[in-house]
Write a protein that holds these residues in place. Structure first.
Motif, PDB file in Angstrom:
ATOM      1  N   ASN A  54       0.853  -1.211  -0.058  1.00  0.00           N
ATOM      2  CA  ASN A  54       0.100  -0.021   0.120  1.00  0.00           C
ATOM      3  C   ASN A  54       1.043   1.323   0.012  1.00  0.00           C
ATOM      4  N   ILE A  55       0.854   1.899  -1.222  1.00  0.00           N
ATOM      5  CA  ILE A  55       1.767   3.161  -1.214  1.00  0.00           C
ATOM      6  C   ILE A  55       1.034   4.413  -0.607  1.00  0.00           C
ATOM      7  N   ASP A  56       1.627   4.851   0.505  1.00  0.00           N
ATOM      8  CA  ASP A  56       1.188   6.075   1.136  1.00  0.00           C
ATOM      9  C   ASP A  56       2.132   7.156   0.754  1.00  0.00           C
ATOM     10  N   ILE A  57       1.304   8.120  -0.176  1.00  0.00           N
ATOM     11  CA  ILE A  57       2.070   8.965  -1.013  1.00  0.00           C
ATOM     12  C   ILE A  57       2.691  10.093  -0.003  1.00  0.00           C
ATOM     13  N   GLY A  58       2.144  10.110   1.130  1.00  0.00           N
ATOM     14  CA  GLY A  58       2.605  11.315   2.116  1.00  0.00           C
ATOM     15  C   GLY A  58       3.737  10.931   2.940  1.00  0.00           C
ATOM     16  N   ASN A  59       3.521   9.551   3.443  1.00  0.00           N
ATOM     17  CA  ASN A  59       4.836   9.073   4.174  1.00  0.00           C
ATOM     18  C   ASN A  59       6.172   9.233   3.503  1.00  0.00           C
ATOM     19  N   TYR A  60       5.986   8.765   2.040  1.00  0.00           N
ATOM     20  CA  TYR A  60       7.412   8.897   1.447  1.00  0.00           C
ATOM     21  C   TYR A  60       7.850  10.212   1.525  1.00  0.00           C
ATOM     22  N   VAL A  61       7.080  11.131   1.114  1.00  0.00           N
ATOM     23  CA  VAL A  61       7.568  12.558   1.484  1.00  0.00           C
ATOM     24  C   VAL A  61       8.221  12.793   2.876  1.00  0.00           C
ATOM     25  N   LEU A  62       7.554  12.326   3.879  1.00  0.00           N
ATOM     26  CA  LEU A  62       8.271  12.423   5.243  1.00  0.00           C
ATOM     27  C   LEU A  62       9.455  12.032   5.297  1.00  0.00           C
ATOM     28  N   HIS A  63       9.841  11.103   4.475  1.00  0.00           N
ATOM     29  CA  HIS A  63      11.213   9.999   4.498  1.00  0.00           C
ATOM     30  C   HIS A  63      11.995  10.943   3.356  1.00  0.00           C
ATOM     31  N   GLY A  64      11.684  12.015   2.772  1.00  0.00           N
ATOM     32  CA  GLY A  64      12.376  12.713   1.711  1.00  0.00           C
ATOM     33  C   GLY A  64      12.760  11.818   0.493  1.00  0.00           C
ATOM     34  N   GLU A  65      11.672  11.190   0.079  1.00  0.00           N
ATOM     35  CA  GLU A  65      11.757  10.287  -0.956  1.00  0.00           C
ATOM     36  C   GLU A  65      10.972  10.898  -2.215  1.00  0.00           C
ATOM     37  N   ASP A  66      11.304  10.582  -3.502  1.00  0.00           N
ATOM     38  CA  ASP A  66      10.485  11.046  -4.409  1.00  0.00           C
ATOM     39  C   ASP A  66       9.281   9.906  -4.739  1.00  0.00           C
ATOM     40  N   VAL A  67       8.112  10.349  -4.599  1.00  0.00           N
ATOM     41  CA  VAL A  67       6.872   9.603  -4.711  1.00  0.00           C
ATOM     42  C   VAL A  67       6.933   9.024  -6.138  1.00  0.00           C
ATOM     43  N   PRO A  68       6.903   9.712  -7.198  1.00  0.00           N
ATOM     44  CA  PRO A  68       6.848   9.153  -8.423  1.00  0.00           C
ATOM     45  C   PRO A  68       7.768   7.839  -8.750  1.00  0.00           C
ATOM     46  N   ALA A  69       9.141   8.223  -8.341  1.00  0.00           N
ATOM     47  CA  ALA A  69       9.959   7.206  -8.323  1.00  0.00           C
ATOM     48  C   ALA A  69       9.749   5.957  -7.330  1.00  0.00           C
ATOM     49  N   ALA A  70       9.209   6.301  -6.357  1.00  0.00           N
ATOM     50  CA  ALA A  70       8.662   4.933  -5.625  1.00  0.00           C
ATOM     51  C   ALA A  70       7.578   4.299  -6.232  1.00  0.00           C
ATOM     52  N   ILE A  71       6.666   4.727  -6.900  1.00  0.00           N
ATOM     53  CA  ILE A  71       5.596   4.019  -7.717  1.00  0.00           C
ATOM     54  C   ILE A  71       6.155   3.259  -8.864  1.00  0.00           C
ATOM     55  N   ARG A  72       7.006   3.904  -9.261  1.00  0.00           N
ATOM     56  CA  ARG A  72       7.813   3.245 -10.568  1.00  0.00           C
ATOM     57  C   ARG A  72       8.622   1.898 -10.152  1.00  0.00           C
ATOM     58  N   THR A  73       9.199   2.159  -8.897  1.00  0.00           N
ATOM     59  CA  THR A  73      10.100   0.925  -8.456  1.00  0.00           C
ATOM     60  C   THR A  73       9.267  -0.227  -7.799  1.00  0.00           C
ATOM     61  N   LEU A  74       7.954  -0.021  -7.293  1.00  0.00           N
ATOM     62  CA  LEU A  74       7.123  -0.829  -6.804  1.00  0.00           C
ATOM     63  C   LEU A  74       6.276  -1.217  -7.829  1.00  0.00           C
ATOM     64  N   GLU A  75       5.451  -0.547  -8.768  1.00  0.00           N
ATOM     65  CA  GLU A  75       4.735  -0.954  -9.857  1.00  0.00           C
ATOM     66  C   GLU A  75       3.847  -2.049  -9.725  1.00  0.00           C
ATOM     67  N   GLY A  76       4.089  -3.166 -10.162  1.00  0.00           N
ATOM     68  CA  GLY A  76       3.077  -4.323 -10.187  1.00  0.00           C
ATOM     69  C   GLY A  76       2.940  -4.993  -8.892  1.00  0.00           C
ATOM     70  N   ARG A  77       3.653  -4.435  -7.903  1.00  0.00           N
ATOM     71  CA  ARG A  77       3.481  -4.933  -6.422  1.00  0.00           C
ATOM     72  C   ARG A  77       2.477  -4.386  -5.653  1.00  0.00           C
ATOM     73  N   ALA A  78       2.009  -3.207  -6.066  1.00  0.00           N
ATOM     74  CA  ALA A  78       1.127  -2.128  -5.467  1.00  0.00           C
ATOM     75  C   ALA A  78      -0.218  -2.911  -5.639  1.00  0.00           C
ATOM     76  N   THR A  79      -1.199  -2.623  -4.521  1.00  0.00           N
ATOM     77  CA  THR A  79      -2.505  -2.890  -4.858  1.00  0.00           C
ATOM     78  C   THR A  79      -3.416  -1.692  -4.222  1.00  0.00           C
ATOM     79  N   SER A  80      -2.949  -0.951  -3.367  1.00  0.00           N
ATOM     80  CA  SER A  80      -3.604  -0.119  -3.109  1.00  0.00           C
ATOM     81  C   SER A  80      -2.608   1.511  -2.493  1.00  0.00           C
ATOM     82  N   ALA A  81      -3.359   2.698  -2.329  1.00  0.00           N
ATOM     83  CA  ALA A  81      -2.633   3.637  -1.927  1.00  0.00           C
ATOM     84  C   ALA A  81      -3.275   4.607  -1.088  1.00  0.00           C
ATOM     85  N   HIS A  82      -2.809   5.261  -0.079  1.00  0.00           N
ATOM     86  CA  HIS A  82      -3.368   6.101   0.817  1.00  0.00           C
ATOM     87  C   HIS A  82      -3.025   7.349   0.356  1.00  0.00           C
ATOM     88  N   LEU A  83      -3.950   8.177  -0.026  1.00  0.00           N
ATOM     89  CA  LEU A  83      -3.895   9.653  -0.564  1.00  0.00           C
ATOM     90  C   LEU A  83      -4.113  10.719   0.376  1.00  0.00           C
TER      91      LEU A  83
END
Length: 257
Positions: free
Chosen positions: A166-195
Motif C-alpha cells: 500500500n503506497i502512502d504518498i505522504g509518508n514517502y515525502v516525510l522520508h524525503g523520497e521521490d513519490v513518482p520514483a517509488a511508484i515506478r519501483t514498486l509498480e506491479g506489487r502495489a494494490t492500494s494507495a493512501h492519498l
C-alpha cells in the motif's frame, strides 16, 4: 463504482468522533455513501466492538454495492509471538469483512541471515492467501519500515503473491523520497494507495488533496501507468469538517479525469 480505481474514505477521517463515541463505523459507512465514495477502510484500533459488529458491517457495505478494506497497526515482523497471533486474527477479520486486503506495517526487519524471521513473514503471507486476502505492506510515517529501500527489500526477499504494498504518498515525502520514483519501483506489487497532500512544512499534518504542497499531478501520472486495480483511500484527519475535506479530495480527483 470505478472497479479500476475505487475511491474509499478511511475511518481516520472521523477518528476524533469515533474515539469520543459521537460516531460509529456504521455512521462512517453512511457518510461514505452520502459523499459518493466507493467504500470504506475500517480499522480494528478505531472499532471497539469489531468482533460483534463485523457481520453487520459487511452486510451493510455489500447491500450498498460498496467496497471495504481493513487496516491494522500490527506489524508483519515482530519478536513477540502474540503479535503474530494478532496478525492472523486481523487477516481473519479482513476475510470476514470481505476485504481483499489487510494493511500492515513492517516492524523490525529480520537480519539477512535470520531465516526464521523471514519465514514468519512468508508464513503470514501463506495464511493470508488461504483466507483469500493479500497483505498490503505500507511505508510507515516513522521508522522502521518507512523507506522505499525497506519496503522493496521485504517484497524482494519474501517474494509471495499475497504480499503486496500500500503506497502512502505522504509518508514517502516525510522520508524525503521521490513519490513518482517509488511508484515506478514498486509498480506491479502495489494494490492500494493512501492519498493525502503533504504541506511543504513537514511538521504540519497531511491534508486533503489540493490543500498541501505535493506535486500530486506527477504522482497520478505514475498511478495512471499501472495496469492493475489500485484501491485509492483518503487518509488524513478530518479536523473540524471531515466531510468537506473528503468532498474537496473527491472534487480534485474528478477534475483531473
Amino acid at each position: 463504482m470505478n472497479d479500476y480505481r475505487p475511491v474509499l474514505i478511511s475511518v481516520m477521517q472521523f477518528e476524533e468522533e469515533l474515539n469520543r463515541g459521537a460516531m460509529t463505523v456504521f455512521d462512517v459507512i453512511d457518510a461514505a455513501q452520502r459523499l459518493g465514495a466507493d467504500g470504506v477502510e475500517l480499522r480494528r484500533e478505531l472499532w471497539p466492538n469489531w468482533r460483534d459488529e463485523l457481520p453487520a458491517a459487511r452486510a451493510q457495505i455489500a447491500a450498498r454495492g460498496m467496497l471495504a478494506t481493513y487496516a491494522t497497526f500490527v506489524t508483519l515482523f515482530s519478536d513477540d509471538n502474540q503479535d503474530q497471533t494478532t496478525l492472523r486474527a486481523d487477516i481473519d477479520a479482513a476475510a470476514a469483512l470481505g476485504s481483499p486486503q489487510l494493511r500492515v506495517f513492517q516492524g523490525p526487519m529480520p537480519a539477512p541471515a535470520d531465516e526464521a524471521g523471514w519465514a514468519a513473514g512468508r508464513a503470514a503471507a501463506d495464511y493470508a492467501a488461504q483466507q483469500g486476502v493479500v497483505i498490503a505492506l505500507e511505508n510507515y510515517a516513522r521508522t522502521p519500515g518507512g523507506t522505499l529501500a525497506e519496503i522493496a527489500r521485504v517484497l524482494d526477499r519474501v517474494q509471495h503473491p499475497a504480499l503486496t504494498t500500500n503506497i502512502d504518498i505522504g509518508n514517502y515525502v516525510l522520508h524525503g523520497e521521490d513519490v513518482p520514483a517509488a511508484i515506478r519501483t514498486l509498480e506491479g506489487r502495489a494494490t492500494s494507495a493512501h492519498l493525502k497532500d503533504q504541506p511543504a512544512d513537514l511538521s504540519q499534518p497531511p491534508t486533503y488533496l489540493g490543500g498541501g504542497g505535493q506535486d500530486l499531478a506527477a504522482v497520478f501520472v505514475e498511478f495512471d501507468r499501472l495496469p492493475q486495480r489500485i484501491i485509492y483511500c483518503f487518509e488524513f484527519r478530518g479536523g473540524q469538517d471531515a466531510e468537506e475535506r473528503i468532498r474537496r479530495s473527491l472534487a480534485w480527483l474528478q477534475a483531473r479525469q
